[in-house]
Motif scaffolding. Structure first.
Motif, PDB file in Angstrom:
ATOM      1  N   GLY A 245       0.781  -1.228   0.000  1.00  0.00           N
ATOM      2  CA  GLY A 245       0.000   0.000   0.000  1.00  0.00           C
ATOM      3  C   GLY A 245       0.815   1.281   0.000  1.00  0.00           C
ATOM      4  N   ILE A 246       2.132   1.187  -0.069  1.00  0.00           N
ATOM      5  CA  ILE A 246       2.968   2.386  -0.077  1.00  0.00           C
ATOM      6  C   ILE A 246       2.620   3.242  -1.301  1.00  0.00           C
ATOM      7  CG2 ILE A 246       4.886   1.343  -1.350  1.00  0.00           C
ATOM      8  CD1 ILE A 246       6.791   2.968   0.489  1.00  0.00           C
ATOM      9  N   SER A 247       2.649   4.536  -1.137  1.00  0.00           N
ATOM     10  CA  SER A 247       2.333   5.437  -2.251  1.00  0.00           C
ATOM     11  C   SER A 247       3.576   5.652  -3.100  1.00  0.00           C
ATOM     12  CB  SER A 247       1.847   6.789  -1.723  1.00  0.00           C
ATOM     13  OG  SER A 247       2.916   7.499  -1.126  1.00  0.00           O
ATOM     14  N   ARG A 248       3.362   6.066  -4.327  1.00  0.00           N
ATOM     15  CA  ARG A 248       4.474   6.377  -5.232  1.00  0.00           C
ATOM     16  C   ARG A 248       5.374   7.452  -4.609  1.00  0.00           C
ATOM     17  NH1 ARG A 248       5.301   5.662 -10.581  1.00  0.00           N
ATOM     18  NH2 ARG A 248       3.167   4.967 -10.890  1.00  0.00           N
ATOM     19  N   GLU A 249       4.750   8.488  -4.062  1.00  0.00           N
ATOM     20  CA  GLU A 249       5.502   9.602  -3.494  1.00  0.00           C
ATOM     21  C   GLU A 249       6.392   9.157  -2.338  1.00  0.00           C
ATOM     22  OE1 GLU A 249       2.124   9.666  -4.050  1.00  0.00           O
ATOM     23  OE2 GLU A 249       2.308  10.816  -5.907  1.00  0.00           O
TER      24      GLU A 249
ATOM     25  N   CYS B 208      13.710   4.979  -3.973  1.00  0.00           N
ATOM     26  CA  CYS B 208      13.396   3.667  -4.517  1.00  0.00           C
ATOM     27  C   CYS B 208      12.563   3.812  -5.789  1.00  0.00           C
ATOM     28  CB  CYS B 208      12.647   2.822  -3.486  1.00  0.00           C
ATOM     29  SG  CYS B 208      13.706   2.346  -2.108  1.00  0.00           S
ATOM     30  N   CYS B 209      12.409   2.713  -6.504  1.00  0.00           N
ATOM     31  CA  CYS B 209      11.631   2.676  -7.746  1.00  0.00           C
ATOM     32  C   CYS B 209      10.202   2.263  -7.437  1.00  0.00           C
ATOM     33  CB  CYS B 209      12.238   1.664  -8.712  1.00  0.00           C
ATOM     34  SG  CYS B 209      13.975   1.947  -9.086  1.00  0.00           S
ATOM     35  N   PHE B 210       9.250   2.746  -8.229  1.00  0.00           N
ATOM     36  CA  PHE B 210       7.843   2.392  -8.015  1.00  0.00           C
ATOM     37  C   PHE B 210       7.213   1.996  -9.334  1.00  0.00           C
ATOM     38  CE2 PHE B 210       3.311   3.113  -7.543  1.00  0.00           C
ATOM     39  CZ  PHE B 210       3.052   2.609  -6.285  1.00  0.00           C
ATOM     40  N   ASP B 211       6.547   0.832  -9.338  1.00  0.00           N
ATOM     41  CA  ASP B 211       5.809   0.360 -10.506  1.00  0.00           C
ATOM     42  C   ASP B 211       4.702  -0.549 -10.005  1.00  0.00           C
ATOM     43  OD1 ASP B 211       4.816  -0.755 -12.828  1.00  0.00           O
ATOM     44  OD2 ASP B 211       6.697  -1.659 -13.452  1.00  0.00           O
ATOM     45  N   ASP B 212       3.464  -0.101 -10.143  1.00  0.00           N
ATOM     46  CA  ASP B 212       2.330  -0.875  -9.629  1.00  0.00           C
ATOM     47  C   ASP B 212       1.550  -1.612 -10.723  1.00  0.00           C
ATOM     48  OD1 ASP B 212       1.159   1.288 -10.861  1.00  0.00           O
ATOM     49  OD2 ASP B 212       0.033   1.958  -9.107  1.00  0.00           O
TER      50      ASP B 212
ATOM     51  N   VAL C 271       2.314  -4.678 -12.029  1.00  0.00           N
ATOM     52  CA  VAL C 271       2.346  -6.135 -11.903  1.00  0.00           C
ATOM     53  C   VAL C 271       1.974  -6.507 -10.466  1.00  0.00           C
ATOM     54  CG1 VAL C 271       3.779  -8.206 -12.140  1.00  0.00           C
ATOM     55  CG2 VAL C 271       4.178  -6.250 -13.637  1.00  0.00           C
ATOM     56  N   PHE C 272       0.969  -7.376 -10.327  1.00  0.00           N
ATOM     57  CA  PHE C 272       0.522  -7.792  -9.005  1.00  0.00           C
ATOM     58  C   PHE C 272       1.435  -8.872  -8.437  1.00  0.00           C
ATOM     59  CE2 PHE C 272      -3.380  -6.216 -11.028  1.00  0.00           C
ATOM     60  CZ  PHE C 272      -3.706  -5.231 -10.114  1.00  0.00           C
ATOM     61  N   GLN C 273       1.435  -9.005  -7.132  1.00  0.00           N
ATOM     62  CA  GLN C 273       2.154 -10.026  -6.378  1.00  0.00           C
ATOM     63  C   GLN C 273       3.674  -9.941  -6.522  1.00  0.00           C
ATOM     64  OE1 GLN C 273       0.274 -13.817  -7.113  1.00  0.00           O
ATOM     65  NE2 GLN C 273      -1.653 -13.113  -6.257  1.00  0.00           N
ATOM     66  N   VAL C 274       4.194  -8.761  -6.785  1.00  0.00           N
ATOM     67  CA  VAL C 274       5.626  -8.478  -6.738  1.00  0.00           C
ATOM     68  C   VAL C 274       5.773  -7.126  -6.050  1.00  0.00           C
ATOM     69  CG1 VAL C 274       6.203  -9.789  -8.824  1.00  0.00           C
ATOM     70  CG2 VAL C 274       5.694  -7.352  -9.016  1.00  0.00           C
ATOM     71  N   PRO C 275       6.938  -6.830  -5.497  1.00  0.00           N
ATOM     72  CA  PRO C 275       7.101  -5.512  -4.863  1.00  0.00           C
ATOM     73  C   PRO C 275       6.849  -4.371  -5.852  1.00  0.00           C
ATOM     74  CG  PRO C 275       8.915  -6.961  -4.257  1.00  0.00           C
ATOM     75  CD  PRO C 275       8.129  -7.666  -5.333  1.00  0.00           C
ATOM     76  N   TRP C 276       6.057  -3.405  -5.428  1.00  0.00           N
ATOM     77  CA  TRP C 276       5.797  -2.213  -6.240  1.00  0.00           C
ATOM     78  C   TRP C 276       6.843  -1.145  -5.945  1.00  0.00           C
ATOM     79  CZ3 TRP C 276      -0.217  -1.324  -5.813  1.00  0.00           C
ATOM     80  CH2 TRP C 276      -0.868  -2.370  -6.470  1.00  0.00           C
ATOM     81  N   CYS C 277       7.337  -1.151  -4.746  1.00  0.00           N
ATOM     82  CA  CYS C 277       8.393  -0.227  -4.336  1.00  0.00           C
ATOM     83  C   CYS C 277       9.633  -1.090  -4.139  1.00  0.00           C
ATOM     84  CB  CYS C 277       7.995   0.472  -3.039  1.00  0.00           C
ATOM     85  SG  CYS C 277       9.198   1.691  -2.459  1.00  0.00           S
ATOM     86  N   PHE C 278      10.665  -0.838  -4.948  1.00  0.00           N
ATOM     87  CA  PHE C 278      11.827  -1.727  -4.935  1.00  0.00           C
ATOM     88  C   PHE C 278      13.110  -0.940  -5.115  1.00  0.00           C
ATOM     89  CE2 PHE C 278       9.746  -1.474  -9.017  1.00  0.00           C
ATOM     90  CZ  PHE C 278      10.757  -1.264  -9.932  1.00  0.00           C
ATOM     91  N   TYR C 279      14.200  -1.550  -4.635  1.00  0.00           N
ATOM     92  CA  TYR C 279      15.500  -0.898  -4.696  1.00  0.00           C
ATOM     93  C   TYR C 279      16.004  -0.809  -6.142  1.00  0.00           C
ATOM     94  CZ  TYR C 279      15.826  -1.223   0.347  1.00  0.00           C
ATOM     95  OH  TYR C 279      15.597  -1.072   1.699  1.00  0.00           O
ATOM     96  N   PRO C 280      16.611   0.307  -6.486  1.00  0.00           N
ATOM     97  CA  PRO C 280      17.205   0.440  -7.823  1.00  0.00           C
ATOM     98  C   PRO C 280      18.493  -0.360  -7.929  1.00  0.00           C
ATOM     99  CG  PRO C 280      17.613   2.415  -6.533  1.00  0.00           C
ATOM    100  CD  PRO C 280      16.753   1.519  -5.683  1.00  0.00           C
ATOM    101  N   LYS C 281      18.922  -0.607  -9.156  1.00  0.00           N
ATOM    102  CA  LYS C 281      20.202  -1.271  -9.417  1.00  0.00           C
ATOM    103  C   LYS C 281      21.142  -0.247 -10.026  1.00  0.00           C
ATOM    104  CE  LYS C 281      19.027  -6.070 -10.323  1.00  0.00           C
ATOM    105  NZ  LYS C 281      19.218  -7.142 -11.301  1.00  0.00           N
ATOM    106  N   PRO C 282      22.424  -0.323  -9.714  1.00  0.00           N
ATOM    107  CA  PRO C 282      23.371   0.616 -10.324  1.00  0.00           C
ATOM    108  C   PRO C 282      23.412   0.433 -11.839  1.00  0.00           C
ATOM    109  CG  PRO C 282      24.483  -0.838  -8.741  1.00  0.00           C
ATOM    110  CD  PRO C 282      23.053  -1.253  -8.809  1.00  0.00           C
ATOM    111  N   VAL C 283      23.537   1.514 -12.554  1.00  0.00           N
ATOM    112  CA  VAL C 283      23.581   1.478 -14.023  1.00  0.00           C
ATOM    113  C   VAL C 283      24.896   0.887 -14.512  1.00  0.00           C
ATOM    114  CG1 VAL C 283      23.503   2.896 -16.106  1.00  0.00           C
ATOM    115  CG2 VAL C 283      21.939   3.352 -14.243  1.00  0.00           C
ATOM    116  N   GLU C 284      25.944   0.895 -13.677  1.00  0.00           N
ATOM    117  CA  GLU C 284      27.242   0.369 -14.104  1.00  0.00           C
ATOM    118  C   GLU C 284      27.162  -1.083 -14.551  1.00  0.00           C
ATOM    119  OE1 GLU C 284      27.517   1.735 -10.454  1.00  0.00           O
ATOM    120  OE2 GLU C 284      27.144   3.492 -11.680  1.00  0.00           O
ATOM    121  N   ASP C 285      26.168  -1.854 -14.029  1.00  0.00           N
ATOM    122  CA  ASP C 285      26.106  -3.257 -14.415  1.00  0.00           C
ATOM    123  C   ASP C 285      25.349  -3.479 -15.726  1.00  0.00           C
ATOM    124  OD1 ASP C 285      23.489  -2.911 -13.582  1.00  0.00           O
ATOM    125  OD2 ASP C 285      23.410  -4.708 -12.337  1.00  0.00           O
TER     126      ASP C 285
END
Length: 129
Positions: free
Chosen positions: A95-99, A106-110, A112-126
Motif C-alpha cells: 500500500g505504499i504510495s508512489r511519493e 526507490c523505484c515504483f511500478d504498480d 504487476v501484481f504479487q511483486v514488490p511495487w516499491c523496490f531498490y534500484p540497481k546501479p547502471v554500471e552493471d
C-alpha cells in the motif's frame, strides 16, 4: 493494380513508416538485465545486430539456444529501475504510495501484481552490451 491492391500497398507503407519511426535503440539496461531464458524472439534467422537494433530490439549472440534478437525490458524514466520483476527487492510495504517510495530513493511500478511495487534500484554500471 486494382483499387484493392492500391489500398493494401498504402496500408503496408504506412505500417512500415510507423515501425521505422517508432523504432528506437534500447538502452543497455533494457537488454543486459533480461535473463536469456526470458527472451522473446524479435528477429529472423540470420538477422544482423544492426538490423535488430534498427527494429528497436536487443541483440546478444553470446548465449546459444536462445533468441539473439529479442524484445527489450520496458523503458523506465530512471535506468536504475529497469529490471525483470523477479529481480525486484522490496523497499516498501503493501500500500505504499508512489511519493513515499520515491522519497526513499526507490523505484515504483504498480503494474504487476504479487511483486514488490516499491523496490531498490540497481546501479547502471552493471548495464552493458
Amino acid at each position: 493494380m486494382g483499387p484493392r491492391g492500391a489500398q493494401l500497398l498504402a496500408a503496408l507503407l504506412v505500417l512500415g513508416l510507423c515501425a521505422l519511426a517508432g523504432a528506437e535503440k534500447p538502452s543497455p539496461c533494457q537488454c543486459s538485465r533480461l535473463s536469456p531464458k526470458n527472451r522473446k524472439n524479435c528477429g529472423f534467422p540470420g538477422i544482423t545486430s544492426d538490423e535488430c537494433f534498427d527494429s528497436g530490439c536487443c541483440f546478444d549472440s553470446s548465449v546459444a539456444g536462445v533468441p539473439w534478437c529479442f524484445y527489450p525490458l520496458p523503458k523506465e524514466e530512471n535506468e536504475q529501475c529497469v529490471m525483470e520483476v523477479a529481480a525486484r527487492v522490496n523497499c516498501g510495504y503493501p500500500g505504499i504510495s508512489r511519493e513515499e517510495c520515491v522519497s526513499q530513493q526507490c523505484c515504483f511500478d504498480d503494474l504487476v501484481f504479487q511483486v514488490p511495487w516499491c523496490f531498490y534500484p540497481k546501479p547502471v554500471e552493471d548495464c552493458h552490451y
